[in-house]
Scaffold this active site. Sequence first.
Site, PDB file in Angstrom:
ATOM      1  N   GLU A 177      -0.119   5.312   4.695  1.00  0.00           N
ATOM      2  CA  GLU A 177       0.158   6.508   3.547  1.00  0.00           C
ATOM      3  C   GLU A 177       0.126   6.121   2.108  1.00  0.00           C
ATOM      4  OE1 GLU A 177       2.844   9.617   4.979  1.00  0.00           O
ATOM      5  OE2 GLU A 177       1.671  10.205   6.664  1.00  0.00           O
ATOM      6  N   ASP A 181      10.354   7.139   4.993  1.00  0.00           N
ATOM      7  CA  ASP A 181      11.195   7.990   5.776  1.00  0.00           C
ATOM      8  C   ASP A 181      11.692   7.382   7.138  1.00  0.00           C
ATOM      9  OD1 ASP A 181      12.461  10.386   6.361  1.00  0.00           O
ATOM     10  OD2 ASP A 181      10.688  11.335   7.171  1.00  0.00           O
ATOM     11  N   TYR A 226       0.037  16.999   8.434  1.00  0.00           N
ATOM     12  CA  TYR A 226       1.128  17.773   9.195  1.00  0.00           C
ATOM     13  C   TYR A 226       1.084  19.372   8.605  1.00  0.00           C
ATOM     14  CZ  TYR A 226       3.913  13.647  10.074  1.00  0.00           C
ATOM     15  OH  TYR A 226       4.201  12.480  10.716  1.00  0.00           O
ATOM     16  N   GLU A 259      -0.703  10.349  12.914  1.00  0.00           N
ATOM     17  CA  GLU A 259       0.489  11.180  12.894  1.00  0.00           C
ATOM     18  C   GLU A 259       0.387  12.625  12.965  1.00  0.00           C
ATOM     19  OE1 GLU A 259       3.308  10.019   9.730  1.00  0.00           O
ATOM     20  OE2 GLU A 259       3.205   8.006  10.118  1.00  0.00           O
TER      21      GLU A 259
END
Length: 629
Positions: free
Chosen positions: A448, A200, A503, A539
């Site tokens: 990831e 991303d 997240y 993150e």
Amino acid sequence: MKLLARLSLLAIIPSSLAVPTNDNQIASRDVVLNALPMLKPQRSLSRDLVNLDGLWKFSVATSANSTAQPWTGPLVTDLECPVPASYNDIFVDRAIHDHVGWVYYQRDVIVPKGWSGEQYFVRAESATHEGQIYVNDRLVAHHVGGYTPFEADVTDLVTAGQQFRLTIAVNNILTFETLPPGKVMTSALTGKRTQKYYHDFYNYAGLARSVWLYSVPKQHIQDITVVTDYKGNTGMINYNITVAKGTTRKVQIAVIDESGKTVAEGSGATGTINIPSVKLWQPGAAYLYNFRASIVDSSKKTLDTYNLATGIRTVVVKNTQFLINGKPFYFTGFGKHEDTNVRGKGHDQAYMVHDFQLLNWIGANSFRTSHYPYTEEMMEYADRRGIVVIDETPAVGLNFGLGTPGSVTFGPDLINNKTQAAHAQAIRELFHRDKNHASVVMWSIANEPASDDKGARAYFEPLAALARSLDSSRPITFANVFFATHVTDKISDLFDVLCLNRYYGWYTETGELADAEVALTTDLQGWVKKYNKPIVMTEYGADTVSGLHTVLGLPWSEEYQVAMLTMYHRVFDSIKAMAGEHVWNFADFQTSMGTGRVDGNKKGVFTRDRRPKAAAHALKERWTNLKKK
Ligand SMILES: *[C@@H]1O[C@H](CO)[C@@H](O)[C@H](O)[C@H]1NC(C)=O
Ligand SMILES: *[C@@H]1O[C@H](CO)[C@@H](O)[C@H](O)[C@H]1NC(C)=O
Ligand SMILES: *[C@@H]1O[C@H](CO)[C@@H](O)[C@H](O)[C@H]1NC(C)=O
């Protein structure tokens, strides 16, 4: 690490990963693909360097060739492109912005007259993602991997005092055999090629870092490795030095403190230097010795000198603690990007210094080089500023079956043995470049990956072993993705620290912070129960439109970003194994086009032009108070 342990580690590294790949040579037989470069060039009493930054002639390849055309002749073009900069956003031309394939940079270079008798090199600090250097029409270097330096010895090709035409061909194509991985698609409607990828951030390309011409004496220092330690008041620099073939003279070492005083001396290409009354390199309080290695002849004349800024510190992981100089260290800071308006990933000293000022202002003590090695200048600057770095390879986007629904990620058709060989090379090159930085306290070998995938262990076990065989002085980690839970993840036992990217409240439980809090707590407690290791949240964050406010605290607003971070911090503070928190992201950054992104990712705590959102003030308060504890 004990020798036996080291040998047993080596035994599980397949021979294909144990040596640099030298196949795939093109055009010139003597060009070794991805040959490891020398130490970062510097000016010393025996060395010189010429910076080749500026405006270069620029052109994009017109054919969809997978190999660069062997270079012949001057580039005929109206375009000039700044170096260092990514080329994508420079021109008002969608075809250049979206270009897939090779581009060419060219300029004339004069080798200084005074360099006769020296050996000299052209060095590119990076070419994203593949680079070929041509001297006049001859290919002299070939490198795959977009974020590490490579160079060519041009001594025998150009005489000192003469001019030559320097061309650097740069290719931005990503495949399943590159890092990061990607896939070129061709439109069935128009034949337009587009680069697809699974990470991303925007696939900026070109010469985003400096290019140098530099000289060294024939008898010179090629490489230095330092590993530091201390006992009581005495600092220790364990070192190994490699000299150029044909060097007959002796290596001498002087260690000079910040006041210019020589505090220790030694000789020989390998050894330990003891430093009495040592001043340690500490997070937030850098202290750097100049480790000066010289080659000296029998009449004490110095033939070569290299000055290496060296911080003396130790890093140890003990149970759930991350210890720097024996003291528990709690990471506060960010995952960052090399990303600014117009210049893309182009290195910019003004932004570098300003970003470090902002880190200091907000009370951060560290960052991760998400998701690729940053410039060497930044590593040196972190050494000088006392900022702690988690140093990451470009292994990002190895998940979700790379866009093939239902398929596994690690397998012959996707992330395969060739990807693994490229990954091993990326680890080798990153460690080689950054091994001497005091600021670098941990290696992250991937971000990831689908670590719950059937093939993940076979893929990662040899890479973790390779990392340990290359550096036993630093812990290793990777950033774990949310769907690879403590139950399904297959590789976390191979690493020293659990770095988790989460997240809750954003991609799941969107806008529902009470649910998110329960989910996050349960998740973290699972890892705590299973492993006795430090946890760093590498993150967590929410997309936030600067200036968007809501009294209901809904997603995308500045209020929501603050509320979400506050919730995470409440959970972190309740878990003893937490060893740090890196918010995603330091600043807003550009991504590929898509319906989920409005001019990029907005998870920045600062905007892309470095203005604070409300979360910046909230973090400043928390981290400044943590510092006082
Ligand atoms: C691709 O490059 C090769 C090598 O230079 C050249 O022979 C060939 O014509 C090129 N193909 C296209 C389609 O331009
Ligand atoms: C120097 O090299 C020796 C032999 O390979 C190795 O055992 C030692 O750990 C190295 N020391 C440093 C500081 O890299
Ligand atoms: C990858 O390498 C392993 C051993 O190193 C081998 O068992 C496996 O078959 C290889 N896989 C592919 C897809 O080539």
